[in-house]
Design an enzyme around this catalytic site. Sequence first.
Site, PDB file in Angstrom:
ATOM      1  CD  GLU A   1     -36.185  -1.691 -23.834  1.00  0.00           C
ATOM      2  OE1 GLU A   1     -35.948  -2.628 -24.637  1.00  0.00           O
ATOM      3  OE2 GLU A   1     -36.639  -1.862 -22.701  1.00  0.00           O
TER       4      GLU A   1
ATOM      5  CB  CYS B   1     -35.405  -6.191 -24.538  1.00  0.00           C
ATOM      6  SG  CYS B   1     -37.088  -5.816 -24.237  1.00  0.00           S
TER       7      CYS B   1
HETATM    8  C1  UN1 Z   1     -36.010  -5.814 -20.987  1.00  0.00           C
HETATM    9  O1  UN1 Z   1     -35.904  -6.986 -21.282  1.00  0.00           O
HETATM   10  O2  UN1 Z   1     -36.957  -5.101 -21.443  1.00  0.00           O
HETATM   11  O3  UN1 Z   1     -30.304  -5.607 -19.274  1.00  0.00           O
HETATM   12  C2  UN1 Z   1     -35.134  -5.139 -20.009  1.00  0.00           C
HETATM   13  C3  UN1 Z   1     -31.139  -6.406 -18.870  1.00  0.00           C
HETATM   14  C4  UN1 Z   1     -32.115  -5.928 -17.802  1.00  0.00           C
HETATM   15  C5  UN1 Z   1     -33.258  -5.214 -18.421  1.00  0.00           C
HETATM   16  C6  UN1 Z   1     -33.929  -5.898 -19.570  1.00  0.00           C
HETATM   17  N1  UN1 Z   1     -31.424  -5.057 -16.906  1.00  0.00           N
HETATM   18  O4  UN1 Z   1     -31.216  -7.559 -19.251  1.00  0.00           O
END
Ligand code: UN1
Length: 509
Positions: free
Chosen positions: A261, A295
């Site tokens: 990821e 992310c």
């Molecule tokens: C991340 O930034 O690695 O969808 C995860 C989202 C959160 C998870 C982010 N539930 O923004």
Amino acid sequence: MGSISERLRISKTLDGAGSGCFIKCTGPVINSISPVNGAVIGTTRSAGKKDYEKVTEKAFMAFKAWSLIPAPKRGDIVRQIGDAFRTHKKDLGELISMEVGKIRAEGEGEVQEMIDMADFATGQSRMLYGLSMHSERPDHRMYEQWHPLGPVGVITAFNFPMAVWAWNAMIALIAGNTVIWNPSSKAPLSAIAATKIAWDVLKRNDVPEGVLNLVIGSRKDIGENLLRDRRVPLISATGSVEMGRHIAKTVAERLGRSILELGGNNAVIVTPKADLETALRAILFGAVGTAGQRCTTTRRLIVHKDIAKKLTDALVKAYRKIRIGNPLDEHVLMGPLIDREAVNAMQKALKKIKEHKGRILYGGKVLSGGIYNTGTYVTPCICEVKHDTPVVMEETFAPLLYIIRYSTIEEAVKYHNAVPQGLSSGIFTNDLKEAEFFLSNRGSDCGIANVNIGTSGAEIGGAFGGEKDTGGGREAGSDAWKAYMRRQTCTVNWSGKLPLSQGITFGMD
Ligand code: UN1
């Protein structure tokens, strides 16, 4: 910090590795400096190579005992871990805020994500379903079943210092696996606090040590060992594209599996048919939430030229009102970036934008004075750029929103898909045709595609991950559990004869 660190039992110098209790670590000391106020909030001795070896051997040995416990019983233990996180939600949330700078609501939201994952995994523990198929041979039964895999290596980033571990660990546990967690060295305290709480539950249930393991240490030493370790059949990693490429190669070299990821470069398309108020709120949360360090952060706004000015003006107005400061202050919407390095990366990106004739519409300043003297606080930035400006192709982990104008929906989707990453996406429109086009195979190329919802804040119930440079892995909900187990196809012959498949005769008489 005094009382939470006491309640979470992280007040002394800590050791950063263990399998049920901490072992004396031999690696370098990490001083956790809070990006909020620059104070040292904890000291951790990281793991050396020998410590890694001790922990991994324990994880390997414990796998047998843990995998023999029936899945619904494992699920019940995971349920108790979720309950323990519930009890400590406020303290854990506050620790996340102090260690990585998230505002209180988001820190607690992250703990809620762990609790939700535990609940989800508990239910899943009774639903590790395999299909049964009709055999082409008479009086044969054919089906598939899912077995535990072994110790799972989980590598996590600073920005979700607990939840991403939970996505992986809760599912890995109900699947019958043990877990070896190598968290970011930028957030060791969150990892230690969450692990301790889970260990207490395992101990109460007389589970042998080695089921949940922690090894804090550099990617270079500890992470590298994990990637090359043949005892660890699966590595699940969250981080940069560059890191992911290295992990993919290294794990593939030994024919191990990986779930990746990696970076996102998420965009929202806003069409003239959108409810602009809803879009505005979603973009604000997506672009400024977690100070642009998810992310899933909204990094690009692809907006129709006829509404671009109206929406951009409204955004600039809203950005001006954002309170920046101590993330535990309830009026604050944006805390600091994780460290000065992150601030420098943002400044570099801004320089490149200017070189490519991008227009800064708001923000991008490094703040100073009072609490801001840490050098970690910035004003969130909006700038207008061409869709193919080189820096727009990169993920800069900062609150930097690029505005890109479009004329037709086809052009919007083309711009949308023109970046190397493919994690999360959203379209704001009340026009069914536009929404369906975006969701069709000619539309968004991301792992997550939303309508009238921004790019961040995905629910744990859906599989989480993305395509292209994002790495292709899926974690958390839906049937992501399958990646944590090994599939076995079984055929049972109860015919008393030996008919061969494909109608082959292999005559012996
Ligand atoms: C991340 O930034 O690695 O969808 C995860 C989202 C959160 C998870 C982010 N539930 O923004």
